[in-house]
Design an enzyme around this catalytic site. Structure first.
Site, PDB file in Angstrom:
ATOM      1  N   CYS B 122       0.960  -1.302  -0.133  1.00 30.24           N
ATOM      2  CA  CYS B 122       0.084  -0.004  -0.082  1.00 30.24           C
ATOM      3  C   CYS B 122       0.978   1.309  -0.060  1.00 30.24           C
ATOM      4  O   CYS B 122       1.869   1.186   0.605  1.00 30.24           O
ATOM      5  CB  CYS B 122      -0.866   0.106   1.246  1.00 30.24           C
ATOM      6  SG  CYS B 122      -1.931   1.204   1.312  1.00 30.24           S
ATOM      7  N   GLY B 388       0.146  10.925   2.880  1.00 31.60           N
ATOM      8  CA  GLY B 388      -0.948  11.404   2.534  1.00 31.60           C
ATOM      9  C   GLY B 388      -2.129  11.662   3.929  1.00 31.60           C
ATOM     10  O   GLY B 388      -1.987  11.210   4.979  1.00 31.60           O
ATOM     11  N   GLY B 389      -2.659  12.973   3.601  1.00 31.91           N
ATOM     12  CA  GLY B 389      -3.462  13.205   4.618  1.00 31.91           C
ATOM     13  C   GLY B 389      -4.796  12.299   4.511  1.00 31.91           C
ATOM     14  O   GLY B 389      -4.985  11.355   4.056  1.00 31.91           O
ATOM     15  N   HIS B 414       3.351   7.673   8.155  1.00 28.42           N
ATOM     16  CA  HIS B 414       2.852   7.308   6.912  1.00 28.42           C
ATOM     17  C   HIS B 414       1.585   8.315   6.567  1.00 28.42           C
ATOM     18  O   HIS B 414       1.161   8.490   5.161  1.00 28.42           O
ATOM     19  CB  HIS B 414       2.640   5.728   6.480  1.00 28.42           C
ATOM     20  CG  HIS B 414       1.281   5.546   7.150  1.00 28.42           C
ATOM     21  ND1 HIS B 414       0.889   5.532   8.590  1.00 28.42           N
ATOM     22  CD2 HIS B 414       0.429   4.838   6.571  1.00 28.42           C
ATOM     23  CE1 HIS B 414      -0.222   5.008   8.722  1.00 28.42           C
ATOM     24  NE2 HIS B 414      -0.724   4.442   7.476  1.00 28.42           N
ATOM     25  N   GLY B 417      -3.181   8.301  10.607  1.00 28.60           N
ATOM     26  CA  GLY B 417      -3.563   7.546  11.553  1.00 28.60           C
ATOM     27  C   GLY B 417      -4.930   7.648  12.337  1.00 28.60           C
ATOM     28  O   GLY B 417      -5.253   8.806  12.724  1.00 28.60           O
TER      29      GLY B 417
END
Lengths: 154, 491
Positions: B122, B388-389, B414, B417
């Site tokens: 991913c 990525g937001g 990443h 969360g």
């Protein structure tokens, strides 16, 4: 849940979705192990496609699903994994499931699912399920009621 | 395991500085190394709350992320620390946001599918353009719809790239080279497992998926590091970029599922007992371990081809919308990162060079400047790291640092969360409120599933800004560019 809505869900009627930070937990129950298993398959289907928008019309087809595990947990895992596999490869959304037989010594299940092919113009889609997990998996079988808990990865 | 009170548990967690917390040996049995978690004051409560809930609830239910970090520290062959990134939360076996490295010279060292995650490779890809927000404005809604029509999204979507078993096998073997041969990739874009997994992947190549995956058209909102941004072809605020967040789809999920099932059986056979059954793993050199690594690599290829296929579709949609060519729109790939993968890498451990198997689950590789494995263009800036937001919030480009190499095996966060469960989001947020709020921020959105709108609302996630700030303050990565979304396409 309104009566009208629950009627449209068809066979699926003994289930709830429970909290988990990133994933989702299924809880189903039934008078027998068979019923709780049928419910958990449908609960998974309903998470991916809202079953109240699915109608078993004359295009509906039946499929026999046979799976094997090495204990009860892995058997449940295999059952869900196989239905997920069929959905992901043949795009059949099942709204009726019958457990024809369970062998608790050799850990096998034979089930029949009845469903229709996914049609996004008619069916409301939900969330994709990536995988079945053993996380918090529990099959609690008593003489008059069986409860099943399991978490799927989404 | 005897349960401890929350206060007793806290004795094992030591605050080192404003963003570093050590999880000491003894927190769970058999820890080989300490855990190290990076969080700042504004997001540390998520971690502590999870642990407190667990102390009250007892061992029933899921394990909090801190316990999972510690359990991973008990796996054979682990070196350095079991690391937790700021966007950490509880996951399957390994928490999301966990980095763990295993010494390949140690015959007991393991590989664990749970340390990679179900969605193998991913990741995030970022394309740039020479367009600005002003160019987009007049055709915003049409372009958004066109992207939604071009890129298949959501549950049960089928790819538009023609595929059969033979071409799929080629794609799995060759990765992006296959895309190039088929004309889906530009030359510069490119700097053995079960039939079951392949069958699941066959209809899905070139599909985005659902859940937290998305395609966004974004605007450069802030440039923190001008030199690094220039190297990436980003030179001004208002410039349009496109971010694609997706993975290996059902194929990767099935590879992980099949490997976990096999390893679980093998562990019973080999009498391997772990703190947590979900940490199913195998020795790196065992048959199961090697099979998983081979399957993982092929699934990673699938994911790259998948993101490449959507790059192709995106370039088509833009070219049509602007009556131009992707070339003339300067639609180059800035970078593509994986945040669910295990890789063999060389690192220095206690002053000695070592070959490690680094698991990154919900964590991104962030190699420092001059590292031999990063492309020539980025030798002086450090590896671009794409964060990525969430729907409606900002995304970031970071760069790797030397300190990150020393502390985190060249790894950083990443994304945002999750902060709250999907159920809670669905029950507490309303569909129209979320859409109205996005609209008021000037964000056009197309989503296949209505309930995803609530589940993926920014309120369901941690503040990505604090996650980024923590990594920046800790020095494990550096801010380069901030991007603001103006179009969101989701499953």
């Amino acid at each position: 849940m309104s009566n009208e809505k629950s009627e449209k869900l068809g066979q699926l009627n003994k289930f709830e979705y429970l909290d988990h930070t990133a994933d989702i937990m299924f809880h189903t129950w039934g008078d027998s192990l068979e019923e709780a298993l049928e419910q958990v398959v449908l609960t998974m289907m309903n998470y991916m496609v809202e079953l109240e928008t699915v109608e078993l019309d004359d295009t509906a087809t039946e499929q026999t699903i046979s799976v094997q595990g090495h204990d009860m947990d892995s058997l449940l895992f295999a059952l869900l994994d196989e239905f997920l596999f069929v959905f992901n490869t043949e795009f059949i959304i099942f709204k009726q499931v019958t457990i024809k037989s369970i062998d608790k010594e050799n850990f096998t299940i034979e089930a029949i699912g009845k469903g229709v092919e996914l049609d996004k113009s008619k069916h409301t889609t939900g969330t994709e399920i990536k995988a079945i997990t053993y996380s918090c998996m529990k099959i609690d079988e008593k003489p008059d009621r069986t409860d099943i808990h399991c978490i799927v990865d989404i | 395991m005897a349960s401890r009170s929350f206060e007793e548990e806290l004795k094992f967690i030591e605050k080192i500085d404003s963003v570093r917390y050590r999880v000491k040996k003894g927190f769970v049995p058999n820890m080989n190394v300490d855990g190290m978690i990076y969080v700042n004051d504004s997001i540390k409560d998520y971690l502590y709350d999870e642990l407190e809930q667990y102390s009250i609830r007892g061992v029933n239910g899921f394990l909090p992320a801190v316990k999972q970090i510690a359990n991973v520290a008990s796996l054979p062959g682990i070196v350095g620390h079991s690391l937790g990134m700021p966007d950490i939360h509880s996951g399957y076996g390994f928490s999301i946001g966990n980095v763990a490295a295993f010494d390949t010279e140690d015959p007991l060292s393991v590989v664990s599918p749970g340390g990679v995650g179900f969605d193998i490779n991913c990741g995030v890809r970022l394309l740039r353009t020479n367009l600005t927000e002003k160019d987009i404005e007049p055709i915003k809604e049409q372009l958004c719809q066109s992207l939604f029509d071009h890129v298949p999204v959501g549950v049960g979507s089928k790819g538009v790239i023609p595929m059969n078993m033979k071409t799929l096998n080629q794609a799995l073997e060759m990765g992006i080279d296959w895309s190039m041969g088929e004309g889906y990739a530009w030359c510069e874009d490119k700097e053995h497992f079960s039939e079951r997994a392949k069958k699941r992947g066959l209809p899905q190549l070139g599909t985005l998926g659902a859940g937290n995956h998305y395609l966004e058209v974004q605007v450069v909102d802030e440039i923190f590091d001008k030199a690094a941004a220039n190297k990436m072809g980003v030179d001004r605020k208002g410039q349009i970029c496109i971010m694609i967040h997706s993975g290996s789809r059902g194929l990767g999920h099935q590879v992980a599922t099949d490997a976990l099932t096999l390893m679980e059986k093998a562990m019973a056979r080999d009498h391997i007992h772990l703190n947590d059954k979900q940490l199913a793993c195998s020795r790196i050199n065992s048959q199961e371990g090697q099979d998983y690594l081979a399957g993982m690599s092929a699934a990673a290829n699938f994911a790259w081809v998948n993101r490449q296929s959507m790059t192709f579709l995106t370039r088509q949609a833009f070219a049509k919308a602007f009556n131009s060519t992707p070339d003339d729109l300067d639609m180059h790939v800035i970078y593509d990162v994986s945040h669910n993968i295990a890789k063999f890498e060389d690192h220095t451990v206690n002053g000695r060079p070592k070959r490690l198997l680094v698991h990154r689950k919900g964590a991104t590789r962030a190699f420092a400047p001059h590292h031999p494995l990063i492309p020539v263009d980025y030798q002086f800036t450090g590896q671009p790291v794409l964060i990525g937001g969430t729907m409606g919030t900002c995304s970031y480009v970071l760069t790797g640092t030397e300190l990150g190499m020393q502390e985190t095996f060249g790894s950083t966060c990443h994304g945002a969360g999750r902060a709250c469960s999907r159920n809670k989001s669905r029950n507490n947020l309303s569909y129209t409120d979320v859409l109205d709020s996005l609209q008021s921020k000037g964000i056009s959105i197309r989503v296949a599933s209505p309930k995803l709108v609530m589940e993926e609302a920014p309120e369901s996630y941690k503040d990505v800004v604090q996650v980024i700030e923590t990594c920046h303050t800790a020095g494990i990565s550096k801010k380069a560019i901030k991007l603001r979304p103006i179009m969101v396409i989701k499953g």
